[in-house]
Design a protein around this motif. Structure first.
Motif, PDB file in Angstrom:
ATOM      1  N   ASP A  89      -4.143 -62.414  66.293  1.00  0.00           N
ATOM      2  CA  ASP A  89      -2.878 -62.541  67.009  1.00  0.00           C
ATOM      3  C   ASP A  89      -1.751 -61.727  66.401  1.00  0.00           C
ATOM      4  N   SER A  90      -1.888 -61.350  65.138  1.00  0.00           N
ATOM      5  CA  SER A  90      -0.799 -60.619  64.493  1.00  0.00           C
ATOM      6  C   SER A  90      -1.344 -59.708  63.397  1.00  0.00           C
TER       7      SER A  90
ATOM      8  N   PRO B 137       5.614 -56.457  64.605  1.00  0.00           N
ATOM      9  CA  PRO B 137       5.259 -56.345  66.024  1.00  0.00           C
ATOM     10  C   PRO B 137       3.993 -55.512  66.198  1.00  0.00           C
TER      11      PRO B 137
ATOM     12  N   SER C 181       0.006 -58.289  59.593  1.00  0.00           N
ATOM     13  CA  SER C 181       1.007 -58.545  58.556  1.00  0.00           C
ATOM     14  C   SER C 181       1.011 -57.431  57.523  1.00  0.00           C
TER      15      SER C 181
ATOM     16  N   THR D  94       2.092 -50.297  67.190  1.00  0.00           N
ATOM     17  CA  THR D  94       3.351 -50.926  66.797  1.00  0.00           C
ATOM     18  C   THR D  94       4.505 -49.991  67.152  1.00  0.00           C
TER      19      THR D  94
ATOM     20  N   ALA E  44       4.549 -60.873  59.394  1.00  0.00           N
ATOM     21  CA  ALA E  44       4.026 -60.315  60.642  1.00  0.00           C
ATOM     22  C   ALA E  44       4.945 -59.210  61.148  1.00  0.00           C
TER      23      ALA E  44
END
Length: 174
Positions: A36-37, A52, A39, A74, A50
């Protein structure tokens, strides 16, 4: 005549075993994982934060802690990232299976060497002795892989890890 039959049986068995081994190495152990992310380790807090990230695709395998690969995009610029997150001096991406087409280790490595991409620390010790590395290109494409750190290299090759490394979990042999 029976020697030919035995030879054919051995040859067929070797071909089947080779095919099974190839399948297991390239396809069998990998699973697509939901990520989901992404980092990166912050310069100020020294903790993963995290960033974007869109279009994250990732694969992993339980058979090894360094089989993780991911791709994403990103909107963050490289100058912003270098001012905010821990930059790595050198990183070498590991090959991914050919069917995971978004991750081309040779192209990522070339971009890192030529300065068209930068490598950042994603997370230290995501598994014992294994760090998560994130490379981001000038155009915002990102790539993630796992790499052994100094403690991991020592622990997995049997060298005494020393006091600078945290204690290894019982599943890692020393």
């Amino acid at each position: 005549m029976s020697g030919k039959i035995i030879g054919i049986v051995i040859l067929v068995s070797a071909l089947v075993a080779g095919g099974v081994l190839y399948y297991l190495q390239v396809y069998g152990f990998y699973d697509e994982v939901r990520q989901d992310s992404v980092s990166l380790v912050s310069l100020t807090s020294q903790q993963p934060e995290a960033i974007p990230a869109e279009g994250i695709t990732a694969i992993d395998a339980d058979s090894s802690p360094i089989r993780f690969r991911a791709c994403f995009t990103t909107p963050l610029s490289l100058p912003f990232l270098t001012e905010s997150y821990v930059l790595l001096d050198s990183a070498t991406p590991r090959n991914a299976p050919g069917w995971f087409s978004c991750f081309d280790a040779a192209a990522i490595g070339a971009a890192l060497e030529e300065g068209r991409a930068l490598a950042f620390m994603g997370q230290k010790n995501v598994h014992y002795g294994v760090d998560r590395i994130v490379a981001i290109t000038e155009d915002g494409h990102g790539y993630v892989w796992h790499e052994l750190n100094d403690c991991g290299e020592k622990a997995y090759d049997g060298t005494v890890v020393g006091e600078e490394c945290p204690p290894a979990p019982s599943s890692v042999t020393q």
